[in-house]
Design an enzyme around this catalytic site. Sequence first.
Site, PDB file in Angstrom:
ATOM      1  CG  ASN A  31       0.680  -2.490  -2.056  1.00 34.32           C
ATOM      2  OD1 ASN A  31      -0.437  -2.381  -1.526  1.00 34.32           O
ATOM      3  ND2 ASN A  31       0.966  -3.431  -2.942  1.00 34.32           N
ATOM      4  CE  LYS A  77       2.196  -6.331  -1.080  1.00 30.96           C
ATOM      5  NZ  LYS A  77       3.099  -7.446  -1.359  1.00 30.96           N
ATOM      6  CG  HIS A  92       0.755  -5.843  -6.625  1.00 28.59           C
ATOM      7  ND1 HIS A  92       0.918  -7.147  -6.224  1.00 28.59           N
ATOM      8  CD2 HIS A  92       1.686  -5.120  -5.952  1.00 28.59           C
ATOM      9  CE1 HIS A  92       1.903  -7.205  -5.331  1.00 28.59           C
ATOM     10  NE2 HIS A  92       2.382  -5.988  -5.153  1.00 28.59           N
ATOM     11  CD  GLU A 142       0.732  -9.354  -3.300  1.00 27.50           C
ATOM     12  OE1 GLU A 142      -0.039  -8.472  -2.881  1.00 27.50           O
ATOM     13  OE2 GLU A 142       1.889  -9.523  -2.870  1.00 27.50           O
ATOM     14  CD  GLU A 152       5.952  -4.422  -6.475  1.00 28.54           C
ATOM     15  OE1 GLU A 152       6.278  -3.791  -5.466  1.00 28.54           O
ATOM     16  OE2 GLU A 152       4.887  -5.064  -6.569  1.00 28.54           O
ATOM     17  N   GLY A 173       7.852 -10.135  -0.548  1.00 29.86           N
ATOM     18  CA  GLY A 173       7.567 -10.774   0.737  1.00 29.86           C
ATOM     19  C   GLY A 173       8.485 -11.927   1.097  1.00 29.86           C
ATOM     20  CB  SER A 184      12.404  -8.118  -0.101  1.00 29.12           C
ATOM     21  OG  SER A 184      11.543  -9.251  -0.037  1.00 29.12           O
TER      22      SER A 184
HETATM   23  P1  13P Z   1       7.241  -6.465   0.141  1.00 27.18           P
HETATM   24  O1  13P Z   1       7.959  -5.128   0.297  1.00 27.18           O
HETATM   25  O2  13P Z   1       6.492  -6.868   1.358  1.00 27.18           O
HETATM   26  O3  13P Z   1       8.158  -7.511  -0.406  1.00 27.18           O
HETATM   27  O4  13P Z   1       6.108  -6.226  -0.976  1.00 27.18           O
HETATM   28  C1  13P Z   1       6.458  -5.622  -2.177  1.00 27.18           C
HETATM   29  C2  13P Z   1       5.228  -5.315  -2.922  1.00 27.18           C
HETATM   30  O5  13P Z   1       4.537  -6.189  -3.416  1.00 27.18           O
HETATM   31  C3  13P Z   1       4.816  -3.908  -3.011  1.00 27.18           C
HETATM   32  O6  13P Z   1       3.787  -3.722  -3.939  1.00 27.18           O
END
Ligand code: 13P
Length: 236
Positions: free
Chosen positions: A10, A12, A90, A92, A158, A164, A196
């Site tokens: 992803n 983002k 997600h 976010e 997640e 992150g 992560s």
């Molecule tokens: P990270 O791997 O950067 O922690 O992000 C995970 C994530 O949100 C994937 O959708």
Amino acid sequence: MTLRKLIAGNWKMHGSLSVLTEIDTIAAAAKGRDVDVAICPPFTLIARATGRGVAIGAQDCHAAAKGAHTGCVSAAMLVEAGAAYCIVGHSERRADNFETDADVKAKADAVIGAGMTAILCVGETVEQRRAGQAVEVVEAQLAGSLPASRDNLAIAYEPVWAIGTGLVPSNADVAEMHAAIRAVVGPDVRILYGGSVKPSNAAELLHVANVDGALVGGASLTAADFVPIIEAVSVR
Ligand code: 13P
């Protein structure tokens, strides 16, 4: 039964035309391996990212087929651009765009209806985990957001606090959550872990029971980080 693993990246709101060559390197490394690989770049890069030997996905879509929804993109539009997967729900987007479980369910139904595979994200906050509510929170998210079809569906667990941050749950906590999700979705739906995932922890996480792949954020942006995660599927 062992499901074929899926390693999905992803991106983002990262990436540009100049880094699409990373996908070529990832494709070369993934070729012939017993694993599915997908990259989900921003909408604007989807059409240009296809045809490079790695499946391409989107990070969101609108639930409706068309209409007066300025700034949104439908599932059919994503298919036309070349997407085979679409992430929905997600954390976010749940946080930034106030998406509810019902919104996520509608999006997942639209994604699957358009012929893509939906990657439906669930996960608890740190407060919910500290309060001992992680499993019930995720079960409630699933109850409210699972699409009608179990075909062309993957779940991504997640934990919000692991995204992150460099923090990951213990293997026991991942196993507990994935078993709880398995009990809801049945034997045929892949359950990815995300949060992560790095080259250094991928092999361990990918061999926890009921972990059928990974949804990778930061470490999916370069082939140098993402390829070792793909390779970790076959490390024993
Ligand atoms: P990270 O791997 O950067 O922690 O992000 C995970 C994530 O949100 C994937 O959708």
